[in-house]
Scaffold this active site. Structure first.
Site, short mmCIF file in Angstrom:
data_model
loop_
_atom_site.label_atom_id
_atom_site.label_comp_id
_atom_site.label_asym_id
_atom_site.label_seq_id
_atom_site.Cartn_x
_atom_site.Cartn_y
_atom_site.Cartn_z
N HIS A 12 36.51 42.55 22.71
CA HIS A 12 37.40 43.94 22.89
C HIS A 12 37.26 43.97 24.39
O HIS A 12 37.09 45.23 24.90
CB HIS A 12 37.00 45.07 22.15
CG HIS A 12 37.32 44.85 20.65
ND1 HIS A 12 37.10 46.14 19.86
CD2 HIS A 12 37.87 44.07 19.91
CE1 HIS A 12 37.56 45.66 18.74
NE2 HIS A 12 38.06 44.49 18.42
N HIS B 139 44.97 46.20 18.98
CA HIS B 139 43.69 45.78 18.65
C HIS B 139 42.91 45.04 19.80
O HIS B 139 42.08 45.83 20.59
CB HIS B 139 43.80 44.83 17.42
CG HIS B 139 42.33 44.23 16.77
ND1 HIS B 139 42.28 43.85 15.61
CD2 HIS B 139 41.33 44.50 17.38
CE1 HIS B 139 40.92 43.35 15.47
NE2 HIS B 139 40.33 43.77 16.43
N HIS C 286 36.72 36.32 19.66
CA HIS C 286 37.58 37.69 19.48
C HIS C 286 36.62 38.58 20.35
O HIS C 286 35.21 38.57 20.15
CB HIS C 286 37.72 37.96 18.08
CG HIS C 286 38.39 39.58 18.01
ND1 HIS C 286 39.21 39.76 18.54
CD2 HIS C 286 37.53 40.57 17.24
CE1 HIS C 286 39.52 41.30 18.34
NE2 HIS C 286 38.31 41.48 17.39
N ASP D 70 47.58 28.38 36.10
CA ASP D 70 46.64 27.34 36.10
C ASP D 70 46.24 27.02 34.83
O ASP D 70 45.71 25.90 34.37
CB ASP D 70 45.44 27.58 37.15
CG ASP D 70 45.46 27.11 38.39
OD1 ASP D 70 46.48 26.45 38.88
OD2 ASP D 70 44.63 27.81 39.20
N TYR E 23 43.76 17.96 39.32
CA TYR E 23 42.90 19.12 39.70
C TYR E 23 41.61 18.64 39.34
O TYR E 23 41.30 18.29 38.27
CB TYR E 23 43.33 20.29 39.02
CG TYR E 23 42.32 21.49 39.40
CD1 TYR E 23 42.68 22.32 40.46
CD2 TYR E 23 41.25 21.67 38.35
CE1 TYR E 23 41.56 23.22 40.73
CE2 TYR E 23 40.37 22.75 38.53
CZ TYR E 23 40.70 23.59 39.79
OH TYR E 23 39.80 24.52 40.06
ZN LIG Z 1 38.23 43.56 16.82
#
Ligand SMILES: [Zn+2]
Length: 231
Positions: free
Chosen positions: A99, A170, A97, A122, A228
């Site tokens: 930002h 978020h 996660h 891709d 590939y």
């Molecule tokens: Zn966050």
């Protein structure tokens, strides 16, 4: 004293170090976890610790119900979201996660990222999906509800083919078969978000890539006859 969870903590530590290295977050923003599915434990970044101060033994080890089995620090505040994803997407063993700026920009605009080009195709064969905005009633249990919103968004999607999502208002969550791959997907997503922003700025009415090109590019990397790269 050596820990029985040393290996998974080292994995999670190394994957967390990639976050600032790839320019995906500043200070303490973001978090990565690594899951040992056989043992049913994950290691995750502790809450509020800066990446350059993070030590392997700072990582927190939990079971899939969220019970801490090793660690003296509090786990990331987003831990409950990671747990929902691990419990619901059986093929994944890493969650990231961040930002990161462009991906978060699209998430804040509450927009999916259109599949404009082959760089995107891709990696995934559809727009990067964006969840619905959380209802007022769900905010109380924010981290679990964030996980539930992602599940809702993936009701008719394969999380292994689309290993990323934007949580409205978020930011991005990405995942993969390992924590390394989860961070890789976070970096890919940021690049796709940036390219799509530039494309849309130059021509807001530009169409998506034609289906034939999407299929061609996705299949040559991920299809059963993928060709590939090197063997
Ligand atoms: Zn966050």
């Amino acid at each position: 004293m050596s820990s029985p969870y040393r290996e998974i903590k080292e994995r999670a530590w190394a994957a967390n170090q990639e976050i600032p290295k790839r320019g995906l977050a500043i200070y303490t923003f973001g978090n990565v976890s690594a899951l040992d599915r056989e043992r049913g434990v994950l290691a995750i970044k502790p809450s509020g610790v800066a990446y350059d101060e993070l030590m392997v033994d700072d990582l927190v080890v939990l079971d899939l119900h969220g019970k801490v089995v090793e660690g003296r620090l509090r786990p990331s505040s987003d831990t409950a979201t990671h747990l929902v994803l691990y419990r619901s997407f059986p093929g994944i063993s890493g969650v990231a996660h961040t930002h990161s700026t462009y991906a978060t920009g699209w998430a804040q605009a509450r927009m999916s990222i259109p599949i404009y080009g082959t760089t995107h195709a891709d990696h995934l064969a559809e727009d990067v999906p964006c969840t619905a905005v959380m209802s007022d009633g769900a905010v109380g249990d924010y981290e679990v509800e964030t996980g539930n919103q992602i599940l809702e968004c993936f009701r008719d999607r394969d999380p292994l083919k689309t290993p990323m999502v934007l949580v409205a208002g978020h930011g991005p969550f990405t995942w993969g078969p390992s924590s390394e791959k989860a961070v890789y997907n976070a970096a890919v997503l940021e690049e796709l978000a940036k390219m799509a922003f530039v494309t849309r700025t130059l021509d807001p009415s530009v169409p998506r890539l034609p289906g034939s090109l999407i299929t061609k590019h996705f299949e040559r990397k991920h299809g059963k006859n993928a060709y590939y790269g090197q063997k």
